[in-house]
Scaffold this active site. Structure first.
Site, short mmCIF file in Angstrom:
data_model
loop_
_atom_site.label_atom_id
_atom_site.label_comp_id
_atom_site.label_asym_id
_atom_site.label_seq_id
_atom_site.Cartn_x
_atom_site.Cartn_y
_atom_site.Cartn_z
CG HIS A 31 -1.79 -1.18 1.34
ND1 HIS A 31 -1.32 -2.43 1.68
CD2 HIS A 31 -3.12 -1.31 1.15
CE1 HIS A 31 -2.33 -3.29 1.70
NE2 HIS A 31 -3.44 -2.64 1.38
CG HIS A 266 -6.02 1.70 -0.22
ND1 HIS A 266 -5.86 2.33 0.99
CD2 HIS A 266 -6.32 0.41 0.07
CE1 HIS A 266 -6.06 1.45 1.96
NE2 HIS A 266 -6.35 0.28 1.44
CD GLU A 420 -19.16 -8.08 25.46
OE1 GLU A 420 -20.09 -8.44 26.18
OE2 GLU A 420 -19.26 -7.23 24.55
CG HIS A 482 -26.89 -15.43 27.01
ND1 HIS A 482 -27.74 -14.89 26.08
CD2 HIS A 482 -26.54 -14.42 27.85
CE1 HIS A 482 -27.92 -13.60 26.35
NE2 HIS A 482 -27.20 -13.30 27.41
#
Length: 693
Positions: A31, A266, A420, A482
């Site tokens: 890049h 890019h 999380e 869960h």
């Protein structure tokens, strides 16, 4: 006083741009656009502001630099080379080649001067938040009047892609709440992603978002050329100690290229004719490659020498500190040498059969209460589940800005909020800083939210603990949304990750013992909600090998192997089988990764030849074929209801285990062939190629 720039500074900027084009072109991969666009700010930061010493890249009070947009790593490698780190011109010429010092994205433990492993977008800025937290904590813990031991800043480059990834939002929101005035993020606002202009997908007001997080925002509208404006912004951000700062730097991707400003520059090398015109434009010989004028080396070596002088002054101050604060000084040295306190392991709880049945999440709390006072570098917290994860030890102080009245920066317990992924990426940064061992906690199911960061923990060889409670269908009523039936499989498949599922108190203490002494390996501790009995035959020492024989039987008809909350079910099933006249061995396998590190002889003693081996676990059976001939587990999702009823629904009961085990014995006896252990292979674990760094 404003920094004065000379013609040499512009030559240095143009050198970085032309080198970036050459590095990527020779590799025919990479890049070039972002390195060319960010060359001015990289030059200003490293040559005028950053405190670093290339001769001692691990100096404890160095400023930390993170390249969150890690695809732009050609820029970082070039800067490291110019500054005198262990990155040679040949390394630049071997960019992205096998076994080179300059891989396709930055990797710590691989290239001198790289602080954290970046590339997956959003991780670097989140790591930077962790690095800033670590400095704030170490400074609050050890700095004294006249002795500023830990004062470094953390600087981070990031791009549009980083800002679109959710993990960066989680971590940046936390950074604003924590008022981390030691954190400076420099946003490469070039309006381009791989798909093209950000107009197609990313038109939010980034400045408003970060102000709402509690950040200061500064603008530089001419990031392509105005070195003075860039320097002024960095100086303002550096001197703002009350909140983190984002510098919004307007740049042109691929500046100087025929394709500047477009997405074509890019992720693809420039064409040969484009590189030639670029060099002509910037005053370089178009026929020469990898050119660095001596004045550029001189400029960077001067910056490195200034950093070396600052380190020398810091060491003198540290020596004086030792004379006045000997205890604190020895603690700093111990921590950065990676040594745990003498005798800490003596405080680990041990249990005997007949002791009360206790959930392993509660056993984990007992361990934390026992060892936290004796391992002061242990820091961590929960993703808004403290009361469920049971991770806050007695007497813990929260890590909070003093202005909030909720704690202080010397506090060791973190309130990560419902974040999380951000939590785990932040813990990676804390671990990378040095001197601290972080943990983050949530339900095991939601470790999957953090999978990107968990993967980088293992790849980066960072000692981070994931404390994961509510580890199976045993959590009961919350149901399949869960209940983590598949999570263990991907964690066990992750190289350099120890996944522990302890079956009782001794195994829980063993999990902590091994996790805390494994300086380059992260651990996930999967802990139960339901109570587990203390097992006859378990010890901390045996469990520390990752697998062991819980109950032996001569000339066994079957070996039952299990983990966690199912081991006690297997023990009860074995009683039924013995009543039927069968000889049953039981092995517990709390950690595959650690068990695999034992000798083949030992592994065969736990999972021997001669009789079929059947595994039992309330998870997907994926991966158990490495250790068992037959598997009994879950083939779908869990169910909602009281946990004993959920186990009954899936026949994970003593009766269910015993009936299947009897069928296994009958099947292998009818077949009549010698039964070889799955451990007994031609290609042994020890001979496999390792990708661990």
């Amino acid at each position: 006083m404003a920094i004065q720039f000379t013609d040499a500074d512009q030559v240095a900027v143009n050198t970085i741009r032309t080198l970036a084009a050459d590095v990527v072109a020779k590799a025919n991969s990479g890049h070039p656009g972002a390195p060319m666009g960010m060359a001015p700010v990289a030059h200003v930061l490293f040559s005028k502001f950053l405190n670093f010493n290339p001769k001692d890249s691990k100096w404890a009070n160095r400023d930390r630099f993170v390249l969150s947009n890690g695809h732009a790593c050609a820029l970082q490698y070039i800067i490291l080379h110019l500054a005198g780190y262990k990155v040679s011109m040949d390394d630049l010429k071997n960019f992205r080649q096998i076994d080179s010092n300059t891989p396709g994205h930055p990797e710590n433990h691989h290239t001198d001067g790289i602080e954290v492993t970046t590339g997956p977008l959003g991780q670097g800025i989140s790591n930077a938040v962790g690095l800033a937290i670590a400095q704030a904590h170490m400074g609050a813990t050890f700095n004294k009047d006249g002795f500023p031991i830990f004062t470094n800043k953390t600087y981070c480059f990031l791009g549009d892609g980083c800002l679109q990834e959710g993990v960066s939002s989680e971590a940046s929101s936390l950074a604003g709440h924590l008022q981390l005035g030691n954190l400076i993020a420099i946003y490469d606002d070039n309006k381009i992603t791989i798909d093209g202009s950000t107009d197609v997908s990313f038109t939010e007001d980034v400045e408003a978002r970060y102000r709402s997080y509690g950040w200061e925002v500064i603008h530089v509208t001419s990031g392509d050329a105005d070195l003075t404006a860039i320097a002024g912004a960095i100086a303002e951000a550096r001197d703002n100690n009350t909140k983190p700062t984002m510098i919004v730097l307007r740049t042109t991707i691929g500046y100087g290229s025929l394709k500047e400003g477009g997405h074509d520059v890019h992720g693809s090398p420039l064409k040969a004719d484009d590189i030639k015109q670029l060099k002509v434009k910037f005053g370089f010989d178009p026929e020469k490659t990898f050119v660095v004028p001596e004045e550029v080396y001189d400029l960077y070596h001067k910056a490195g020498a200034a950093g070396a002088q600052k380190e020398a002054e810091w060491k003198q101050n540290l020596d004086a500190y030792k004379g006045k604060y000997a205890t604190e000084h020895s603690e700093i040295i111990r921590r950065f040498e990676g040594r745990l306190p003498e005798g800490w392991e003596k405080h680990l709880p041990t249990f005997k059969a007949g002791d009360a049945a206790v959930a392993s999440r509660k056993l984990s709390e007992n361990v934390l209460n026992a060892i936290a006072p004796h391992i002061p570098e242990l820091v961590g917290g929960s993703a808004d589940l403290t009361g469920s994860n049971l991770t806050r030890w007695k007497g813990a102080v929260d890590f909070q800005p003093p202005s909030t009245g909720l704690g202080d920066y010397a506090g060791r317990y973190f309130r990560f909020g419902v974040r999380e992924h951000g939590m785990t990426a932040v813990c990676n940064g804390i671990a990378a800083y040095g001197g601290l061992i972080p943990f983050g906690a949530t339900f095991l199911n939601f470790v999957s939210y953090a999978a990107g960061a968990v993967r980088l923990t293992a790849l980066s060889n960072l000692r981070v603990l994931n404390i994961a409670t509510h580890d199976s269908i045993g959590l009961g009523e919350d149901g399949p949304t869960h209940q983590p039936v598949e999570t263990a499989a991907w964690l066990r498949a992750t190289p350099n990750m120890m996944f522990w599922r302890p079956a009782d108190g001794n195994e829980t203490s063993a999990a902590y013992a091994v996790a805390l002494t494994s300086a380059e390996t992260p651990s996930t501790l999967a802990l139960s909600r339901q109570n587990l009995p203390q097992l006859e035959g378990s010890t901390l020492e045996k469990a520390s090998k990752g697998g062991y024989v819980l109950q032996e039987a001569e000339n066994a008809d079957i070996t039952l192997v299990s983990t966690g909350s199912e081991v006690c079910i297997v023990v009860d099933a074995a009683k039924q089988l013995r009543e039927q006249g069968l000889k049953v061995r039981i092995s517990s396998l709390p950690c595959f990764e650690v068990f695999n590190q034992q000798s083949k002889e030992y592994r065969l003693s736990v999972l021997p030849n001669g009789a079929p081996i059947m595994s039992v676990e309330a998870y997907s059976t994926f991966g158990w074929n490495e250790y068992a001939h037959e598997t009994f587990g879950l083939k779908g999702w869990g169910a909602s209801g009281p946990y004993l009823k959920v186990y009954e629904k899936f026949d994970l009961t003593p009766n269910g285990v015993a009936s299947r085990a009897a069928k296994v014995v009958e099947f292998y006896k009818k077949r009549g062939d010698k039964v070889w252990s799955p451990v007994d292979k031609a290609i042994d674990y020890d001979t496999m190629l390792s990708t661990a760094h």
